[in-house]
Design a protein around this motif. Sequence first.
Motif, PDB file in Angstrom:
ATOM      1  N   GLU A 291       0.610  -1.673  -0.327  1.00  0.00           N
ATOM      2  CA  GLU A 291       0.050  -0.089  -0.158  1.00  0.00           C
ATOM      3  C   GLU A 291       1.086   1.634   0.449  1.00  0.00           C
ATOM      4  O   GLU A 291       0.976   2.510  -0.366  1.00  0.00           O
ATOM      5  CB  GLU A 291      -1.091   0.276   1.203  1.00  0.00           C
ATOM      6  N   SER A 293       3.739   1.237  -0.956  1.00  0.00           N
ATOM      7  CA  SER A 293       4.795   1.363  -2.546  1.00  0.00           C
ATOM      8  C   SER A 293       4.194   2.027  -2.864  1.00  0.00           C
ATOM      9  O   SER A 293       4.175   2.490  -4.553  1.00  0.00           O
ATOM     10  CB  SER A 293       5.429   0.399  -2.929  1.00  0.00           C
ATOM     11  N   GLU A 294       2.748   1.827  -2.989  1.00  0.00           N
ATOM     12  CA  GLU A 294       1.183   2.712  -4.543  1.00  0.00           C
ATOM     13  C   GLU A 294       0.747   4.069  -3.979  1.00  0.00           C
ATOM     14  O   GLU A 294       0.183   4.483  -4.516  1.00  0.00           O
ATOM     15  CB  GLU A 294       0.610   1.746  -4.106  1.00  0.00           C
ATOM     16  N   THR A 295       1.333   4.456  -2.728  1.00  0.00           N
ATOM     17  CA  THR A 295       1.125   5.704  -2.612  1.00  0.00           C
ATOM     18  C   THR A 295       1.478   6.558  -3.297  1.00  0.00           C
ATOM     19  O   THR A 295       2.565   6.477  -3.821  1.00  0.00           O
ATOM     20  CB  THR A 295       1.527   6.357  -0.875  1.00  0.00           C
ATOM     21  N   LYS A 296       0.756   7.497  -4.023  1.00  0.00           N
ATOM     22  CA  LYS A 296       1.524   8.694  -5.204  1.00  0.00           C
ATOM     23  C   LYS A 296       1.460  10.136  -4.313  1.00  0.00           C
ATOM     24  O   LYS A 296       2.667  10.909  -5.259  1.00  0.00           O
ATOM     25  CB  LYS A 296       0.851   8.993  -6.164  1.00  0.00           C
ATOM     26  N   ASP A 297       0.952  10.372  -3.354  1.00  0.00           N
ATOM     27  CA  ASP A 297       1.540  11.339  -2.421  1.00  0.00           C
ATOM     28  C   ASP A 297       3.127  11.517  -2.107  1.00  0.00           C
ATOM     29  O   ASP A 297       3.342  10.425  -0.767  1.00  0.00           O
ATOM     30  CB  ASP A 297       0.441  12.067  -1.705  1.00  0.00           C
ATOM     31  N   ASN A 298       3.779  12.164  -2.155  1.00  0.00           N
ATOM     32  CA  ASN A 298       5.014  11.815  -1.820  1.00  0.00           C
ATOM     33  C   ASN A 298       5.406  12.217  -0.608  1.00  0.00           C
ATOM     34  O   ASN A 298       6.534  12.058   0.112  1.00  0.00           O
ATOM     35  CB  ASN A 298       6.040  12.497  -2.921  1.00  0.00           C
ATOM     36  N   PHE A 301       4.291   9.802   1.719  1.00  0.00           N
ATOM     37  CA  PHE A 301       5.082   8.385   1.265  1.00  0.00           C
ATOM     38  C   PHE A 301       5.995   8.024   2.531  1.00  0.00           C
ATOM     39  O   PHE A 301       6.622   8.259   3.543  1.00  0.00           O
ATOM     40  CB  PHE A 301       5.580   8.433   0.072  1.00  0.00           C
TER      41      PHE A 301
END
Length: 559
Positions: A291, A293-298, A301
Amino acid sequence: MAEAKLFGLQNEITCFICQETLSDPVSILCGHSFCLKCLNDYWDQSHECSCPECRRTFTTRPELHRNTVLNELVKKIKKPRLSPHPSQNYAGPGDVECDTCTGMKFKAVKSCLTCMASYCPTHLQPHFEIAAWKDHKLTDPDGNLKVELCVKHQKRLEIFCKNEETCICMMCALTEHEGHKKVELEMEKAEKQKELEVTWSEIRRRLEEREKTLKETKKAEEQMKISVENELEENEKSFTDLICSIGKTQKKLTEKIREQEKTEMEKIEGVREELEKEIEELKGKDAELRELSETKDNNCFLQTFPSHGVLPAEGDSLSFTVTENFSSEVLKKKLSCVKKSLEKISQWAIVTWTPSGREASVFTLQPPEPRSRDEFLQYFCPLTLDINTAHRDLHLSEGNKKVTHDDWTVTDYPDHPDRFDWSLQVLCREGLTGTRCYWEVECNECWVDIGVAYKGLSRKGWNFECMLGYNDKSWCLHYSQGHYSEYHTDRKMEISAPRSSRIGVYLDWPAGSLSFYSVSHTMTLLHRFSTTFTEPLYPGFSLNFNSSVTICHLTPCDH
């Protein structure tokens, strides 16, 4: 006297037709008398009138009239004739009948060898009253008086011919047997009676002996049955105990294996639970990281990574080992040995022997005859020479294991009743009986006898009763420069076999077997005695000049 008169007038007062005392006697012209009724009946049934006794024929039937004088005579003597002697009895089955009685015959009390007839007491009386008859030879009643007569001359047999071993009469003695050796029957009977007594005595002795033997045999049979039943009972108990022990051992081993299984299973269960827990944790961590690794919010993350990006510590349970196979090679080998031992026991033979005399036989189970040296050595028996039996010219050494004879050996042995005083021999101290024994001896190339003997082997003098192998109390093998021969009693037999200075002796006492072997890389049978041993056997040796024998000391290395 009435009985005597009756006997003298027997024929005159007896009817020829009915053979009874005359009744209403009538006389005819020829002078013969008959019962009135008997004669009338006889003529009524006949075609002619004739005398029934002399066969005289009459042309006309005579008129019959009672003989008054004869009738009165019969009346006077009829009464005493019908009164038997107090001791008289009628003859029954198996009795000798009186030859003079008419009608119902009385039992004879004597037989006359002169008259060749048998008599009841009444008819015997004239032999005591008439002077001419008093010399007649009377004997016990004999129903076979005809056997006493010579077939050829019809004379009494009263002489025995020794040449032809037969009874003869006086006429035979004067004619056919003239010149033969003859004796009176009484003398020959007395001589034969003595022989009979000897034979009879021997028969009684044998009978007594056989009855005693039969009694002992029955006793031995009963003892054998009891022995067999006891042996079967003991064997049954032994095998039952063995089966029970095997069952208990199997149960204990099963319980131990189950306990070990339980312990191992508990360990495995603990490991499994730890592994399952750790797997769940790792799966949860794997989902979190996927989950993240799939976060787009830097920004998100980077803020979350410190709490999820750390690798969890690895647990100790991962290094735990579990036993997967249960086995015991040692146990399998032991059980295999037990199985082989039981199989060998099933092949054992029954050996019977009788301890002594007529005691009940004893039987034992024994392994088969040994074949290899290792099998013989299982029965190794240590022996020691008996110094009290050694001849004075023999020298014992090496702890009484070796015996030597030479010219310069003179040993000052004390006097002893067991010592051989002439034969150059020595026996061992050990008496072997009731078992299997094996021993080995080493000989030099000179003359030597190796054997066994009963303790009763004679020790004094120079004769066969003292020498090993020359009597029924000893058995031996002769060895001289590689040549062999066997001795027992006065028998000798040469043996052809490979040369060897080491001789093995195997004694199977219960089986009655004594064997000698040439020992080298193989066991070569030289000779086997088969007999029945009744006493303990003592190994012994006989030596000649420069001979020596050593009883081999067999160590565990030899096995």
